[in-house]
Design an enzyme around this catalytic site. Structure first.
Site, PDB file in Angstrom:
ATOM      1  N   LYS D  14       1.146  -1.391   0.329  1.00 20.66           N
ATOM      2  CA  LYS D  14      -0.124  -0.215   0.000  1.00 20.66           C
ATOM      3  C   LYS D  14       0.759   1.372  -0.217  1.00 20.66           C
ATOM      4  O   LYS D  14       2.414   1.106   0.792  1.00 20.66           O
ATOM      5  CB  LYS D  14      -0.789  -0.053   1.101  1.00 20.66           C
ATOM      6  CG  LYS D  14      -2.109   1.222   1.110  1.00 20.66           C
ATOM      7  CD  LYS D  14      -3.005   0.167  -0.021  1.00 20.66           C
ATOM      8  CE  LYS D  14      -4.006   0.843   0.432  1.00 20.66           C
ATOM      9  NZ  LYS D  14      -5.528  -0.437   0.332  1.00 20.66           N
ATOM     10  N   THR D  58      -4.115  -5.048   0.306  1.00 21.09           N
ATOM     11  CA  THR D  58      -3.458  -4.007   0.875  1.00 21.09           C
ATOM     12  C   THR D  58      -3.841  -2.787   1.446  1.00 21.09           C
ATOM     13  O   THR D  58      -3.400  -2.143   2.638  1.00 21.09           O
ATOM     14  CB  THR D  58      -2.671  -2.532  -0.233  1.00 21.09           C
ATOM     15  OG1 THR D  58      -4.154  -3.533  -1.633  1.00 21.09           O
ATOM     16  CG2 THR D  58      -2.145  -3.809  -0.921  1.00 21.09           C
ATOM     17  N   ASP D  59      -5.905  -3.252   1.833  1.00 25.61           N
ATOM     18  CA  ASP D  59      -5.918  -2.557   3.287  1.00 25.61           C
ATOM     19  C   ASP D  59      -5.976  -2.920   4.269  1.00 25.61           C
ATOM     20  O   ASP D  59      -5.922  -1.735   4.891  1.00 25.61           O
ATOM     21  CB  ASP D  59      -7.963  -2.939   2.502  1.00 25.61           C
ATOM     22  CG  ASP D  59      -8.575  -2.170   3.112  1.00 25.61           C
ATOM     23  OD1 ASP D  59      -9.051  -0.788   2.550  1.00 25.61           O
ATOM     24  OD2 ASP D  59      -9.269  -2.492   4.398  1.00 25.61           O
ATOM     25  N   PHE D 156      33.300  27.071 -12.191  1.00 24.79           N
ATOM     26  CA  PHE D 156      33.472  25.765 -12.696  1.00 24.79           C
ATOM     27  C   PHE D 156      34.158  25.920 -13.829  1.00 24.79           C
ATOM     28  O   PHE D 156      33.633  26.813 -14.990  1.00 24.79           O
ATOM     29  CB  PHE D 156      31.519  25.601 -13.496  1.00 24.79           C
ATOM     30  CG  PHE D 156      31.711  23.991 -14.425  1.00 24.79           C
ATOM     31  CD1 PHE D 156      32.463  23.050 -13.454  1.00 24.79           C
ATOM     32  CD2 PHE D 156      30.874  24.020 -15.270  1.00 24.79           C
ATOM     33  CE1 PHE D 156      31.926  22.136 -14.733  1.00 24.79           C
ATOM     34  CE2 PHE D 156      31.051  23.201 -15.498  1.00 24.79           C
ATOM     35  CZ  PHE D 156      31.304  21.703 -16.116  1.00 24.79           C
ATOM     36  N   ARG D 173      30.288  31.761  -9.940  1.00 27.47           N
ATOM     37  CA  ARG D 173      29.087  31.893  -9.996  1.00 27.47           C
ATOM     38  C   ARG D 173      27.829  31.305  -8.880  1.00 27.47           C
ATOM     39  O   ARG D 173      27.953  31.195  -7.892  1.00 27.47           O
ATOM     40  CB  ARG D 173      28.748  30.699 -11.690  1.00 27.47           C
ATOM     41  CG  ARG D 173      28.660  29.196 -10.986  1.00 27.47           C
ATOM     42  CD  ARG D 173      28.262  27.928 -11.923  1.00 27.47           C
ATOM     43  NE  ARG D 173      28.714  26.743 -11.064  1.00 27.47           N
ATOM     44  CZ  ARG D 173      28.883  25.413 -11.637  1.00 27.47           C
ATOM     45  NH1 ARG D 173      28.509  25.261 -13.010  1.00 27.47           N
ATOM     46  NH2 ARG D 173      29.271  24.248 -10.845  1.00 27.47           N
ATOM     47  N   GLN D 216      30.287  18.476  -8.768  1.00 24.67           N
ATOM     48  CA  GLN D 216      30.334  16.872  -7.221  1.00 24.67           C
ATOM     49  C   GLN D 216      31.651  16.652  -6.896  1.00 24.67           C
ATOM     50  O   GLN D 216      30.992  17.168  -5.437  1.00 24.67           O
ATOM     51  CB  GLN D 216      30.738  16.236  -8.724  1.00 24.67           C
ATOM     52  CG  GLN D 216      30.124  15.223 -10.654  1.00 24.67           C
ATOM     53  CD  GLN D 216      30.072  16.221 -11.091  1.00 24.67           C
ATOM     54  OE1 GLN D 216      29.591  18.486 -10.810  1.00 24.67           O
ATOM     55  NE2 GLN D 216      29.515  15.549 -12.336  1.00 24.67           N
ATOM     56  N   ASN D 242      21.389  20.665 -10.773  1.00 22.84           N
ATOM     57  CA  ASN D 242      22.157  22.340 -10.248  1.00 22.84           C
ATOM     58  C   ASN D 242      21.064  22.875 -10.989  1.00 22.84           C
ATOM     59  O   ASN D 242      20.578  22.544 -12.646  1.00 22.84           O
ATOM     60  CB  ASN D 242      23.229  22.816 -11.211  1.00 22.84           C
ATOM     61  CG  ASN D 242      24.067  23.221 -11.923  1.00 22.84           C
ATOM     62  OD1 ASN D 242      23.495  24.791 -11.275  1.00 22.84           O
ATOM     63  ND2 ASN D 242      25.093  23.628 -12.274  1.00 22.84           N
ATOM     64  N   HIS D 244      19.436  25.922 -12.523  1.00 24.34           N
ATOM     65  CA  HIS D 244      19.956  27.285 -13.887  1.00 24.34           C
ATOM     66  C   HIS D 244      19.740  28.457 -13.099  1.00 24.34           C
ATOM     67  O   HIS D 244      18.086  28.415 -13.377  1.00 24.34           O
ATOM     68  CB  HIS D 244      20.676  27.050 -14.996  1.00 24.34           C
ATOM     69  CG  HIS D 244      21.615  25.127 -14.964  1.00 24.34           C
ATOM     70  ND1 HIS D 244      22.586  25.010 -14.952  1.00 24.34           N
ATOM     71  CD2 HIS D 244      20.753  24.015 -15.667  1.00 24.34           C
ATOM     72  CE1 HIS D 244      23.009  23.555 -15.077  1.00 24.34           C
ATOM     73  NE2 HIS D 244      21.995  23.299 -15.547  1.00 24.34           N
TER      74      HIS D 244
END
Lengths: 279, 279, 279, 279
Positions: D14, D58-59, D156, D173, D216, D242, D244
């Protein structure tokens, strides 16, 4: 014989213009906005004749937001809204402008002036809607998704009952909501951001402190408290969805039910809206 | 001295009530609705005094939707909206009702009368908004998220230019949109569902067949065509966001650019709205 | 004393690269893709020394998707995935590539060769995942959000019961699901798009036609039928969330309950996954 | 001749079980969870023969989550996950269990012991994944959507370049991300919640304080710092998209460009994942 159809109300603009600005370091160091511009004016021939002469391209509107952001955007989104509205009203074809700005608030990480984390809880947003020209000159500020809940201090009894009513009366229930509020200024505060923070505090505090007998009463108490504390605000509209937390009946499993386990449900929800204004 | 604050406009109801009904087999065999009920009336004391006597609980509204769905819900959501609005207006405290219904359309799988797949493309939805009482008696039908695009037959030239304008003129551009349309009836058609299907067809057909010089002109042509073909419709409001597909400049990579590769972007978008009504 | 921590598994790439291509007119005239590229390789020093020499910028990956789309993207996303994977494997630092492509399908509007509407119902998507190099050479195709429901032909009885079990047995229940399926090829079909369409048809048809005693059995019947009809497919994994439609008990309102009104709920849902492969 | 197809891996359970519990007042007064249970075991005949004898509905799983929440759910979701996993493993047909819990954190409003607001910023969530039986006995805790950004301290440069590379080198940056982290315990801490808070602090602090030469490297520094400060954690996997923020070139409008205005974009994004473990 002429065309039997008539162009009625129309508006156009650019929506979802995302602009991020670095003002500096520390608190208030960055702005993270989503801007929507809507214009009305003499655009009949654009629709009916394909004559684009009077049309300001929505791409130009987007560029304008970025261009003006560098010089004119500070921490008060209400003032930036006025700058944008005034700018677009200068075009002869545009007679009315509405600018909506949504801000995702950030705050500096303690001790790190160039690093930021979200300031609001949950998906909370600060908003402003500024109109000018034929829409009237108005500044409306607001908040979205201000999540609050209380486990006590909310009752709901004595309501009307008919054959379709199954809801039991509740002397003390869990109340959960995501507040939407929009307040219109009739004066110009020194600092819109300070007023915004104060309104937010009042809303949370009154929700927490004041017992209520319905979501409606809770909202009215909150709205009145905002007006009582903020003389520059003329009226406030509050939306308070009742986000239900269903009690789970544990006696079905042979357990003693202590009344502490709930199933939150997103659908359906009570949908309550109200305005409070000055007499 | 009395309270200097006044309760203004207020409304409440139940939103996001999901109801699914099995009518039978084959086409039109099931209804899959999300209903929203909003009421106005004599609810001042609920807000200001915590007096819930006049209040119909939103839980009762939810129950009512399910109860009436069994007997009164057919394939025309507009008629079910009227049933619900009339029901709630019978409460003495309620003076105005607005019912909004959104339908996710399903259609039977070919050759399998008990099995169904979505009928609409994309996230398309059929909607209706019915008002009664102090809101006025109105039926507005509509559609949401009707996705269409064309790779030719759309130009955008001759628009106003200023120092912030960088958009080049386009003799033939890709046009992509997600149509929102709402049309108000001034008569009662025999079958709202048939009219809905016809309006949907007209919108798609006119978008596809008619060249346009702006999104505004495209929308006006579509709206006029709907009015021309549907005598029971008084007016139509169309929203056509311009979902931009940015050309990717492949010459940056030393490639011959054939003009066939685009980058679709969700943000920002041109935001165009217009109404066409009868003269 | 050296650093006691070690870089483990790592991968990087560009996700959510949206690319739209106009191939021509009519059926198959446009492609609307979202591409994700993930690479593994000799990137230890990037993490531990800040040495970016071996790193292909993710911005370059994005540019590459657009550049190669012009020449190499046809209607089979599986083949475009192979083109991309092979391209990135040529970099000496990259030893494994995984390319995932999601396609929003469009189809030409009847009689209008340049105009298109979504081909799939609901939010349905075609997907492909292609791996190369150290990930192994694999092509997995799939579908997302294939919505189907049936009002008959599904039972659920005889399951295990304990003190927390309250679910009644159901001889014939409504079954609604949003199928996710991923199938791995062990051969190369002449036309991946044709196979995709055939698998989609088989899934819908077997759901509709075959009665089942559990979601698990339904899925197994569907998966087996796909393998039986598609010799190029080695195995298929199916996800079938059980999107519950709760019966609404109308007898609470003094009504005769005809068993035709349901409340669909999004949460919680039964979450069933299974794989069928060749012996 | 037998059936040439074979049931492979399968699991069921569930998902999206929402449970809210009131523990008391003040900090740690409420829990707001979404639980997912997945089981594997001897369920072959369920799929292939429609034999539901071994199947736990699942109930029933949903009911169990609510029933056990009353007695066994405290503030450490990792321990509640173990309680649930151990419970389901007691069924003879179930050989492996995975429990995933997502918590929306709330905190008491200052001075109001029964009122709460979200504790995390943005859409932040605490998560745990507990496995038992054939999945192995593991406890993995984590965080989702931990939003952070810095306007300086990220470079970078020096990356690989080919004919499709257009990205300029950046000495400093803006870096924005939504951290996902999952850490596996090899010991049992006294208080999982305290460790969770400490890991969260370390992640934010290291992001803010440590300059990096790539996403990284940033992630590796953060992961190493977590392992260095938390002896009960064996390894940590971090995902750092990332997100941007594109510089907007204001010189196109004849303006001096101060480098402070950006356009945040959701698509595409750099997609970086890495694991750090002990030597």
């Amino acid at each position: 014989m002429g065309d039997p159809f008539v162009l009625g109300a129309n508006r156009y603009g650019k929506a979802a213009v995302r602009v991020f600005k670095v003002h500096g370091t520390g608190v208030g160091g960055v702005s993270d906005l989503t801007v929507r511009v809507a214009c009305v004016g003499d655009f009949g021939p654009v629709h009916t004749n394909g004559d684009n002469t009077p049309l300001v391209a929505t791409d130009t509107m987007k560029n304008t937001v970025y261009a003006l952001a560098q010089e004119r955007l500070g921490t008060e989104i209400e003032r930036f809204g006025r700058v944008l509205a005034a700018h677009f009203l200068e075009f002869p074809s545009i007679t009315g402008v509405e600018v909506e700005i949504e801000e995702r608030p950030w705050t500096a990480v303690d001790g790190h002036s160039h690093a930021f984390v979200p300031a609001g809880a949950g998906a909370e947003r600060r908003v402003a809607r500024v109109t000018a020209g034929s829409f009237g000159d108005r500044i409306v500020a607001g908040i979205r998704a201000l999540l609050v809940l209380k486990t006590s201090g909310s009752s709901f009894t004595g309501f009307d009952r008919d054959r379709f009513t199954t809801l039991p009366e509740a002397e003390d229930r869990l109340l959960s909501t995501a507040i939407t509020a929009d307040w219109r200024y009739h004066g110009h505060p020194d600092d819109y951001t300070e007023v915004w923070r104060a309104v937010r505090s009042t809303l949370v505090d009154r929700f927490a402190a004041q017992p209520s007998r319905s979501v409606q009463e809770q909202g009215y108490l909150m709205g009145s408290a905002v007006l009582a504390s903020q003389p520059t605000i003329a009226e406030i509209t509050i939306g308070m969805p009742n986000r239900h937390h269903l009690p789970v009946d544990l006696t079905r499993f042979g357990l003693d039910d202590q009344g502490v386990v709930f199933q939150p449900v997103d659908q359906p929800y009570g949908d309550i809206h109200l305005t409070v204004h000055r007499a």
